[in-house]
Design an enzyme around this catalytic site. Sequence first.
Site, PDB file in Angstrom:
ATOM      1  CE  LYS A  64       0.117  55.726   1.483  1.00 15.25           C
ATOM      2  NZ  LYS A  64      -0.737  54.472   1.686  1.00 15.25           N
ATOM      3  N   GLY A 128     -12.291  51.304  -3.787  1.00 13.30           N
ATOM      4  CA  GLY A 128     -11.448  52.579  -3.980  1.00 13.30           C
ATOM      5  C   GLY A 128     -10.685  52.295  -5.019  1.00 13.30           C
ATOM      6  N   GLY A 131      -4.021  55.307  -3.972  1.00 16.94           N
ATOM      7  CA  GLY A 131      -2.644  54.822  -3.815  1.00 16.94           C
ATOM      8  C   GLY A 131      -2.765  53.229  -3.105  1.00 16.94           C
ATOM      9  NE  ARG A 152     -17.362  58.033  -3.448  1.00 14.48           N
ATOM     10  CZ  ARG A 152     -16.921  59.171  -2.966  1.00 14.48           C
ATOM     11  NH1 ARG A 152     -17.918  59.935  -2.003  1.00 14.48           N
ATOM     12  NH2 ARG A 152     -15.843  59.507  -2.910  1.00 14.48           N
TER      13      ARG A 152
END
Length: 248
Positions: A64, A128, A131, A152
């Site tokens: 992406k 997250g 993209g 994370r």
Amino acid sequence: MEKYGLIGYPLGHSFSISYFNQMFQDEGIDAVYENFEIPTIDALPEVLDSNPNLRGLNVTIPYKEKVLPFLDSVSPEARAIGAVNVIRVTHEGNNVKLKGYNSDVIGFTKSIESMLDKKWHKKALILGTGGASKAIDYGLRNLGLETVFVSRYERPGTIQYSTITPEVIQEYNVVVNCTPMGMYPKTEVCPLLPYEAMDQHTILYDLIYNPDETKFMKLGMKYGAQTKNGLEMLLLQAFASWEFWHEK
């Protein structure tokens, strides 16, 4: 016969190929949709050369963002997001022109908008940093919400899961999962959050649609949260792709 397709790697089972080929059949459209599983984005010119009747592509992980240098033009929205998942292919003489769009933001905003209450929903956590998360961020901010990315790892402009307290969940009560955590077949995993702090004003939106209810969603529902998976978003994206390919 016109051709459309999906580029990505790996592809495995694709929603798009079954959706579009069924649509073509149902509506009597003389077209076919194919998967182009390419191990590197550098193989894109070869796909275009070997498929002169190609009129449009969808783009999925991991291309992406990597596809941007191959495009002749990009819509303002996709440029702002920094990711493209729809490409319109046109032919000008012997030249092939590629224009990039992003349907993630359209599918997401249309899907979540009716769930939002301006009185209660002012801040959102985006789980997250890939993209898709950039499109979600763009969409939420356009809907008037303040956003924070959760990672994370220690990354600029993010907070980590370990810092999300019950108080954070109460304040940032719209949570969108843009990670693959909980996707089939690993359905027993989920983002580590203080689910017990959630209530009827919490919205948990999961971009995953297989399974229908992820563990992330189930834990939220246990405490009264509103939940939604990514299937409607996917259908809205597919519709938007068709519109982009025909510049409607």
